[in-house]
Design a protein around this motif. Structure first.
Motif, short mmCIF file in Angstrom:
data_model
loop_
_atom_site.label_atom_id
_atom_site.label_comp_id
_atom_site.label_asym_id
_atom_site.label_seq_id
_atom_site.Cartn_x
_atom_site.Cartn_y
_atom_site.Cartn_z
N TYR A 69 0.84 -1.20 0.00
CA TYR A 69 0.00 0.00 0.00
C TYR A 69 0.88 1.25 0.00
N LEU A 70 0.61 2.13 -0.92
CA LEU A 70 1.23 3.45 -1.03
C LEU A 70 2.70 3.38 -1.43
N SER A 71 3.50 2.57 -0.74
CA SER A 71 4.92 2.43 -1.05
C SER A 71 5.39 1.04 -0.65
N LEU A 132 -7.95 2.75 -7.51
CA LEU A 132 -6.55 3.00 -7.13
C LEU A 132 -6.35 2.79 -5.63
N ARG A 134 -4.77 0.78 -3.79
CA ARG A 134 -3.45 0.46 -3.22
C ARG A 134 -2.54 1.68 -3.22
N GLU A 135 -2.97 2.75 -3.85
CA GLU A 135 -2.08 3.90 -4.04
C GLU A 135 -2.57 5.17 -3.35
N GLY A 168 0.58 8.38 -4.10
CA GLY A 168 1.04 7.10 -4.59
C GLY A 168 0.84 6.89 -6.06
N CYS A 169 0.10 7.79 -6.71
CA CYS A 169 -0.21 7.59 -8.12
C CYS A 169 -0.60 8.91 -8.78
N ARG A 222 7.16 2.17 -6.02
CA ARG A 222 5.77 2.06 -6.45
C ARG A 222 5.22 0.67 -6.17
N VAL A 223 3.93 0.60 -5.81
CA VAL A 223 3.34 -0.68 -5.39
C VAL A 223 2.85 -1.52 -6.56
#
Length: 325
Positions: A69-71, A132, A134-135, A168-169, A222-223
């Motif tokens: 998640y995020l990173s 999105l 996960r980001e 994150g994106c 990035r995830v």
């Protein structure tokens, strides 16, 4: 009385037979492996009505602490902390009504004042929790009519002793005609690229919500690792963040200050470009004001909800939010 949120709340209702058994086993196995983190996460999810409102549209909210998640730098403890920080901030700053609406359906945050003759109904929408996922938890999207042009996903996070808005994106929409849509949007937005507009909006939003800076995920962290291995991801975030003036840190991520929209200094702009620059600045100014108005409307709605029972002599609903870290 509202039913409590449990691990089973994270299972999709359409699952049957072997698929249901498989997903149940995976979920329970992760919960056992991360027993302490699971207990803290479920305590948070049962601490405020926001989460029950979000779950029908975002059932994977339950699983977030178990997945990247995020990173990619974040382990389970760090993911838990990031999600706790985000939702505590949302609740404490009165954003819960807005986030609940955005989880159920896109919320129009502003209509953009575009160039005459370049189309209509360019707008920025907010979504939460689902896309999105996960980001980032909050997704600002630039739309033209019913077409998505660009998205930025972000979450409130802790960074050192302060609070930041983690991004994150930042991505456009793939497919035929996508680049043509971005070029048309750039003309309509008085020469401003869609991704620059969204990042300007996010910087302002972070500033208004008490964040000192943006924490921008670098290429290495990035995830979307599977998509990157398959060659499906081509965006170079490191270059983009540097173009925006962000600084790279030892962990591979970038920092960029959150700030209010600065005043326009026309003396540094060529005379033939000043008219477009003024229109672009006014467009951004109106957009961030409209977004702030939506946020304040959410805060007023929450205040009214809390005060309404008191007026009738009933104890107001309270968030049982507690520190579980």
């Amino acid at each position: 009385m509202q039913a409590s949120i449990s691990l089973c709340s994270g299972l999709r209702t359409e699952l049957r037979g072997f698929k249901l058994l498989r997903e149940s086993f995976k979920l329970v196995s992760r919960a056992v492996l991360f027993r302490r983190q699971t207990a803290h996460w479920l305590a948070l999810l049962n601490s405020d009505p926001l989460f029950a409102q979000m779950l029908p549209s975002c059932p994977r909210l339950i699983n977030k602490i178990y997945r990247q998640y995020l990173s990619t730098r974040l382990g389970c403890d760090e993911r838990l902390d990031a999600l706790q920080t985000h939702y505590r901030t949302v609740i404490e700053r009165g954003l819960a009504p807005l986030v609940a609406r955005a989880a159920a359906a896109p919320v129009t945050m502003c209509q953009l004042q575009v160039k005459d003759g370049e189309g209509e109904n360019y707008r920025i929408e907010l979504r939460a929790g689902g896309v999105l996922s996960r980001e980032g938890e909050l997704i600002f999207q630039l739309m033209h009519e019913d077409r998505l042009l660009y998205s930025v996903a972000c979450s409130f996070v802790r960074d050192g002793a302060g609070k930041a808005l983690g991004v994150g994106c930042l991505q456009g929409t793939p497919g035929p005609g996508a680049q043509d849509g971005v070029r048309a949007a750039t003309r309509a937005l008085h020469g401003m690229r869609p991704k620059n507009l969204l990042m300007r909006v996010v910087r302002q939003f972070g500033h208004e919500q008490g964040c000192s800076h943006l924490l921008l995920v670098g290429n290495a962290n990035r995830v979307v690792t599977t998509s990157m291995r398959k060659g499906k991801v081509h965006a170079d975030y490191d270059t983009l963040w540097r173009e925006l003036g962000a600084r790279c840190h030892a962990d591979g991520d970038f920092r960029l200050a959150c700030e209010a929209l600065p005043a326009l200094d026309v003396t540094e702009i060529a005379s033939k470009k000043r008219s477009e620059a003024k229109k672009r600045h006014e467009m951004i100014k109106v957009a961030v004001a409209d977004i702030d108005a939506q946020v304040r409307r959410s805060q007023r709605a929450l205040t009214a909800l809390r005060l309404a029972p008191s007026a009738a002599g009933i104890a107001p609903p309270t968030s049982h939010l507690r520190r579980t870290a």
